[in-house]
Motif scaffolding. Structure first.
Motif, PDB file in Angstrom:
ATOM      1  N   PHE A  48     -11.542  14.323   2.037  1.00  0.00           N
ATOM      2  CA  PHE A  48     -11.012  14.805   3.309  1.00  0.00           C
ATOM      3  C   PHE A  48     -10.041  13.792   3.907  1.00  0.00           C
ATOM      4  N   VAL A  49     -10.405  12.506   3.845  1.00  0.00           N
ATOM      5  CA  VAL A  49      -9.519  11.472   4.392  1.00  0.00           C
ATOM      6  C   VAL A  49      -8.261  11.352   3.542  1.00  0.00           C
ATOM      7  N   GLN A  50      -8.379  11.561   2.235  1.00  0.00           N
ATOM      8  CA  GLN A  50      -7.170  11.626   1.408  1.00  0.00           C
ATOM      9  C   GLN A  50      -6.222  12.693   1.944  1.00  0.00           C
ATOM     10  N   GLY A  51      -6.782  13.841   2.301  1.00  0.00           N
ATOM     11  CA  GLY A  51      -5.968  14.906   2.855  1.00  0.00           C
ATOM     12  C   GLY A  51      -5.337  14.541   4.183  1.00  0.00           C
ATOM     13  N   MET A  52      -5.995  13.647   4.943  1.00  0.00           N
ATOM     14  CA  MET A  52      -5.443  13.173   6.203  1.00  0.00           C
ATOM     15  C   MET A  52      -4.280  12.207   5.988  1.00  0.00           C
ATOM     16  N   ILE A  53      -4.343  11.461   4.878  1.00  0.00           N
ATOM     17  CA  ILE A  53      -3.339  10.435   4.618  1.00  0.00           C
ATOM     18  C   ILE A  53      -2.122  10.989   3.889  1.00  0.00           C
ATOM     19  N   LYS A  54      -2.336  11.981   3.034  1.00  0.00           N
ATOM     20  CA  LYS A  54      -1.250  12.525   2.223  1.00  0.00           C
ATOM     21  C   LYS A  54      -0.162  13.168   3.087  1.00  0.00           C
ATOM     22  N   PRO A  55       1.061  13.213   2.549  1.00  0.00           N
ATOM     23  CA  PRO A  55       2.092  14.014   3.215  1.00  0.00           C
ATOM     24  C   PRO A  55       1.703  15.493   3.181  1.00  0.00           C
ATOM     25  N   LYS A  56       2.462  16.312   3.878  1.00  0.00           N
ATOM     26  CA  LYS A  56       2.127  17.732   3.985  1.00  0.00           C
ATOM     27  C   LYS A  56       1.959  18.343   2.598  1.00  0.00           C
TER      28      LYS A  56
ATOM     29  N   LEU B 123     -10.606   3.822   7.953  1.00  0.00           N
ATOM     30  CA  LEU B 123     -11.685   4.798   7.807  1.00  0.00           C
ATOM     31  C   LEU B 123     -11.997   5.030   6.332  1.00  0.00           C
ATOM     32  N   TYR B 124     -10.970   5.101   5.517  1.00  0.00           N
ATOM     33  CA  TYR B 124     -11.133   5.296   4.074  1.00  0.00           C
ATOM     34  C   TYR B 124     -11.972   4.167   3.478  1.00  0.00           C
TER      35      TYR B 124
ATOM     36  N   LEU C  91     -16.155  13.251   2.086  1.00  0.00           N
ATOM     37  CA  LEU C  91     -15.450  12.561   3.164  1.00  0.00           C
ATOM     38  C   LEU C  91     -14.202  11.852   2.646  1.00  0.00           C
ATOM     39  N   ILE C  92     -14.337  11.218   1.475  1.00  0.00           N
ATOM     40  CA  ILE C  92     -13.181  10.530   0.886  1.00  0.00           C
ATOM     41  C   ILE C  92     -12.062  11.527   0.600  1.00  0.00           C
TER      42      ILE C  92
ATOM     43  N   ARG D 118       0.832  -1.195   0.000  1.00  0.00           N
ATOM     44  CA  ARG D 118       0.000   0.000   0.000  1.00  0.00           C
ATOM     45  C   ARG D 118       0.870   1.249   0.000  1.00  0.00           C
ATOM     46  N   ASP D 119       0.506   2.188  -0.868  1.00  0.00           N
ATOM     47  CA  ASP D 119       1.148   3.490  -0.927  1.00  0.00           C
ATOM     48  C   ASP D 119       0.041   4.525  -0.732  1.00  0.00           C
ATOM     49  N   LEU D 120       0.072   5.222   0.390  1.00  0.00           N
ATOM     50  CA  LEU D 120      -1.023   6.102   0.782  1.00  0.00           C
ATOM     51  C   LEU D 120      -2.308   5.276   0.876  1.00  0.00           C
ATOM     52  N   TRP D 121      -3.330   5.533   0.066  1.00  0.00           N
ATOM     53  CA  TRP D 121      -4.571   4.751   0.129  1.00  0.00           C
ATOM     54  C   TRP D 121      -4.677   3.760  -1.036  1.00  0.00           C
ATOM     55  N   ILE D 122      -3.671   3.682  -1.874  1.00  0.00           N
ATOM     56  CA  ILE D 122      -3.733   2.846  -3.074  1.00  0.00           C
ATOM     57  C   ILE D 122      -2.852   1.615  -2.903  1.00  0.00           C
ATOM     58  N   ASP D 123      -3.382   0.445  -3.253  1.00  0.00           N
ATOM     59  CA  ASP D 123      -2.572  -0.767  -3.292  1.00  0.00           C
ATOM     60  C   ASP D 123      -1.892  -0.853  -4.649  1.00  0.00           C
ATOM     61  N   ARG D 124      -0.619  -1.267  -4.632  1.00  0.00           N
ATOM     62  CA  ARG D 124       0.150  -1.345  -5.864  1.00  0.00           C
ATOM     63  C   ARG D 124       0.834  -2.695  -5.974  1.00  0.00           C
ATOM     64  N   ILE D 125       0.821  -3.249  -7.170  1.00  0.00           N
ATOM     65  CA  ILE D 125       1.516  -4.497  -7.451  1.00  0.00           C
ATOM     66  C   ILE D 125       2.855  -4.149  -8.088  1.00  0.00           C
TER      67      ILE D 125
END
Length: 253
Positions: A132-140, A172-173, A129-130, A83-90
């Motif tokens: 907003f949660v992206q903003g919570m997960i992202k770096p600054k 939460l995401y 909400l999604i 997982r990278d941030l909210w995305i799973d990557r192969i």
């Protein structure tokens, strides 16, 4: 494919194609249905392969398939999923990537298709909400590229996110994304795109059928109703962008 390396993507596209072939074989073996997605799907139907300036691969799977994929054992496949941030990557496993000559570790983004609320106001709330949660997960974030409104929202989301563990934010995401999982809805959506793509919905039946389509020297799975899907995502997807906009997203070229 960028065979003349005009856009600097030739190396990574060869590595990506090998990664996609390995993933396809693994998915077929484990009965994991999927479709090429986003720019990769667009490349398949417009170029019969990579968009020349593209430098990653996107696929999309439904929620139940995603749960099954997460339960699979990748050991011995030459692949890994992380997982990278909210995305799973192969990606290639670490021992496999040593033999791949590329400026970046080739990546397949795994997007998840979820039921979208039929009520448009509830749907907009979920979208908000999604994001907003992206903003919570992202770096600054770099606030200079936002409007005042988005600067404020990003500032609040980022600082609130500092109070939560990453796993909690990701749970939460997924909780928001699956709010209609047990309901039969008219629409599907992908909550795992970047925020500017959030809110685009598709008729539920657009993903029912898939077919094999030529992609470079092989065939991979795509949704049969790709025209409707790509039109929702991109509008006039038949016409390539102007030359000034034909740039890889991840490579420094």
């Amino acid at each position: 494919m960028d065979k003349e390396n005009k856009y600097g993507t030739k190396e990574v596209q060869y590595a990506l194609l090998l990664l996609l072939k390995n993933m396809d074989a693994f998915f077929i073996k484990n009965k994991i249905p999927y479709s090429l997605d986003s720019g990769t799907l667009l490349g398949a139907v417009r170029h019969n392969g990579f968009i020349p300036w593209d430098d990653d691969i996107d696929i999309i799977i439904d929620r139940d398939t995603y749960d099954r994929l997460c339960s699979l054992d990748f050991r011995g496949t030459g692949l890994r999923m992380e997982r990278d941030l909210w995305i799973d990557r192969i990606k290639f496993s670490n021992d496999y990537i040593a033999g791949i000559k590329s400026r970046q570790n080739p990546t397949i983004d795994v997007f998840i298709l979820d039921n979208a609320p039929d009520n448009k106001y509830f749907r907009k709330l979920c979208d908000l909400l999604i994001c907003f949660v992206q903003g919570m997960i992202k770096p600054k974030p770099k606030y200079d590229r936002f409007s005042i409104r988005y600067k404020l929202l990003s500032f609040i989301a980022y600082n609130l996110g500092l109070l939560m563990k990453r796993d909690t934010k990701v749970r939460l995401y997924h909780l928001i994304a699956t709010c209609c999982r047990n309901k039969k809805t008219q629409y599907k959506t992908c909550y795992f795109y970047e925020f500017n793509e959030i809110g685009k919905v598709f008729n539920s039946d657009v993903f029912i059928r898939t077919e094999k389509h030529l992609f470079e020297d092989s065939e991979f799975s795509i949704i049969s109703q790709y025209d409707e899907y790509l039109t929702t995502l991109y509008g006039d997807w038949h016409t390539p962008p102007p030359e000034s906009e034909r740039k890889p997203l991840h490579l420094a070229v």
